[in-house]
Design an enzyme around this catalytic site. Structure first.
Site, mmCIF file in Angstrom:
data_model
loop_
_atom_site.group_PDB
_atom_site.id
_atom_site.type_symbol
_atom_site.label_atom_id
_atom_site.label_comp_id
_atom_site.label_asym_id
_atom_site.label_seq_id
_atom_site.Cartn_x
_atom_site.Cartn_y
_atom_site.Cartn_z
ATOM 1 N N GLU A 1 -5.585 -7.870 10.212
ATOM 2 C CA GLU A 1 -4.597 -8.953 10.160
ATOM 3 C C GLU A 1 -3.395 -8.660 11.050
ATOM 4 O O GLU A 1 -2.488 -9.499 11.175
ATOM 5 C CB GLU A 1 -4.144 -9.206 8.721
ATOM 6 C CG GLU A 1 -3.143 -8.219 8.157
ATOM 7 C CD GLU A 1 -3.771 -6.896 7.754
ATOM 8 O OE1 GLU A 1 -3.014 -5.955 7.441
ATOM 9 O OE2 GLU A 1 -5.013 -6.795 7.770
ATOM 10 N N CYS B 1 -9.389 -2.283 3.808
ATOM 11 C CA CYS B 1 -8.730 -1.077 3.299
ATOM 12 C C CYS B 1 -9.174 -0.776 1.863
ATOM 13 O O CYS B 1 -10.291 -0.315 1.648
ATOM 14 C CB CYS B 1 -7.215 -1.215 3.443
ATOM 15 S SG CYS B 1 -6.360 0.382 3.461
ATOM 16 N N HIS C 1 -6.644 -2.508 9.453
ATOM 17 C CA HIS C 1 -5.981 -3.775 9.148
ATOM 18 C C HIS C 1 -6.139 -4.783 10.292
ATOM 19 O O HIS C 1 -5.324 -4.830 11.211
ATOM 20 C CB HIS C 1 -4.500 -3.546 8.839
ATOM 21 C CG HIS C 1 -4.275 -2.880 7.529
ATOM 22 N ND1 HIS C 1 -4.206 -3.581 6.350
ATOM 23 C CD2 HIS C 1 -4.149 -1.579 7.211
ATOM 24 C CE1 HIS C 1 -4.032 -2.731 5.351
ATOM 25 N NE2 HIS C 1 -3.997 -1.516 5.849
ATOM 26 N N ASN D 1 -3.472 2.332 7.181
ATOM 27 C CA ASN D 1 -2.651 2.900 6.112
ATOM 28 C C ASN D 1 -3.542 3.195 4.924
ATOM 29 O O ASN D 1 -3.745 2.347 4.060
ATOM 30 C CB ASN D 1 -1.528 1.937 5.716
ATOM 31 C CG ASN D 1 -0.775 2.426 4.492
ATOM 32 O OD1 ASN D 1 -0.805 3.614 4.172
ATOM 33 N ND2 ASN D 1 -0.118 1.520 3.796
ATOM 34 N N SER E 1 0.821 -1.212 0.000
ATOM 35 C CA SER E 1 0.000 0.000 0.000
ATOM 36 C C SER E 1 0.856 1.265 0.000
ATOM 37 O O SER E 1 0.346 2.360 -0.257
ATOM 38 C CB SER E 1 -0.938 0.011 1.211
ATOM 39 O OG SER E 1 -1.918 -1.000 1.105
#
Length: 361
Positions: free
Chosen positions: A334, A247, A332, A289, A48
């Site tokens: 994860e 995202c 995020h 992000n 990203s």
């Protein structure tokens, strides 16, 4: 002995003087800032960050070193790294090399000795901007070049895998559409037993349906989601299959349902962003992000409802569809790199696929 000098030149004419580390070359990109205290390796290898120069606000970067396990892709993705101090003597039992050596190996330039607080204040007030890391001492031509240049719009095409591949597991079959995915998404799905097939960003809805997945994961990725209209159509055609967007995937789900996105002034980048789960009232600390966001004023009539909100600026951080088995988050879950608060969302995806399987039994 005088140290060599390196410069960070911004399109508004600001020039920061510092010291070189990493690769010995110039590099230009969109200058952004990240507020993480750790997880530097995950940030630098996150797809990203394609075409972006990352300024780390924490003053000492690289003190835990780099290793062979924590990368989110096969190589460094950031166009450059800006720090106050680059640690030359890391202390961690997992360390295999320094930040400087890592950047040299991946041909990424860095600049240290910079007042990163000044950069952060500038970007927060004026927004992200184009910049170049250079060893050249004359900067007028560079400033003019930055002011007259435009950003590329093919980041997803460059970031995505070119060929499908499988990460096997005994459980639900998940197709992960790769718009620039973080590797930890695959690891997390595997940890829940999922059999994961990673496919390129331009894989069609018909091709995905032929794989007979139990669910489809829409990954994170770089750039403006509005620049990939074919992928928006693909997501729309996949509604009805359990979908989980992260995202970029979150933004694509919104666009596929008729919502709009907008470019944020300076985005969310860091591992300490508070988000409120509207259904439970709990606050989650999240890793983020992104430079684009869903416009909440365009959600009416889309079938989407907001499930999570950012506490810092009230932006949309999560949605679910009221008719189809589809949900998404802007952050995020994860946890690459940390924190682990939103990990429950993978459980919700598994449950969604199990419900679908039970209904078809």
């Amino acid at each position: 002995m005088l140290k060599e000098k390196r410069y960070l030149v911004l399109e508004d004419g600001t020039v920061y003087e510092g010291y070189p580390f990493g690769a010995n070359r110039a590099s230009e990109g969109e200058l952004v800032f990240n507020t993480s205290m750790t997880g530097v390796q995950e940030v630098i290898t996150d797809l990203s960050y394609t075409d972006q120069i990352v300024t780390f606000t924490y003053p000492l970067i690289g003190n835990t070193g780099m290793n062979i396990e924590d990368s989110e892709s096969f190589s460094a993705q950031a166009r450059g790294v800006v720090v106050r101090e680059a640690c030359t003597d890391p202390s961690n039992f997992r360390t295999t090399e320094t930040l400087d050596a890592f950047l040299k190996r991946h041909d990424i330039p860095g600049i240290s000795g910079i007042d990163t607080r000044s950069i952060t204040r500038k970007l927060r007030s004026g927004g992200v901007m184009k910049a170049v890391i250079t060893d050249e001492t004359y900067h007028e031509d560079l400033i003019e070049l930055l002011q007259n240049s435009t950003f590329r719009t093919d980041q997803v095409k460059r970031a995505s895998t070119k060929t499908p591949y499988i990460s096997t597991g005994p459980g639900p079959r998940v197709v992960l559409i790769d718009y620039g995915k973080k590797e930890n998404i695959v690891r997390q799905l595997n940890s829940y037993g999922c059999d994961v097939t990673v496919v390129p960003h331009d894989t069609t809805a018909d091709e995905i349906r032929q794989m007979r997945p139990d669910g489809v994961m829409l990954s994170n990725g770089p750039g403006d989601p509005a620049n990939i209209p074919d992928q928006i159509k693909t997501v729309k055609a996949l509604l009805g299959i359990p979908l989980f967007g992260i995202c970029m995937g979150h933004q694509l789900l919104g666009l596929a349902c008729g919502a709009k996105t907008y470019k944020m002034k300076f985005g969310h980048r860091g591992s300490n962003h508070p988000v409120k789960n509207l259904s439970t009232g709990k606050i989650e600390i999240t890793s983020q992000n992104h430079g684009f966001s869903i416009d909440p004023d365009t959600l009416l009539g889309t079938g989407l409802e907001v499930t999570h909100r950012a506490l810092n600026d009230d932006t949309v951080e999560g949605m679910r569809h009221t008719e189809y088995p589809a949900f998404s988050v802007q952050y995020h879950p994860e946890a690459g790199a940390g924190p682990h608060d939103p990990g429950y969302l993978f459980n919700e995806f598994i449950e969604l696929m199990n419900i679908k399987e039970a209904n078809h039994a």
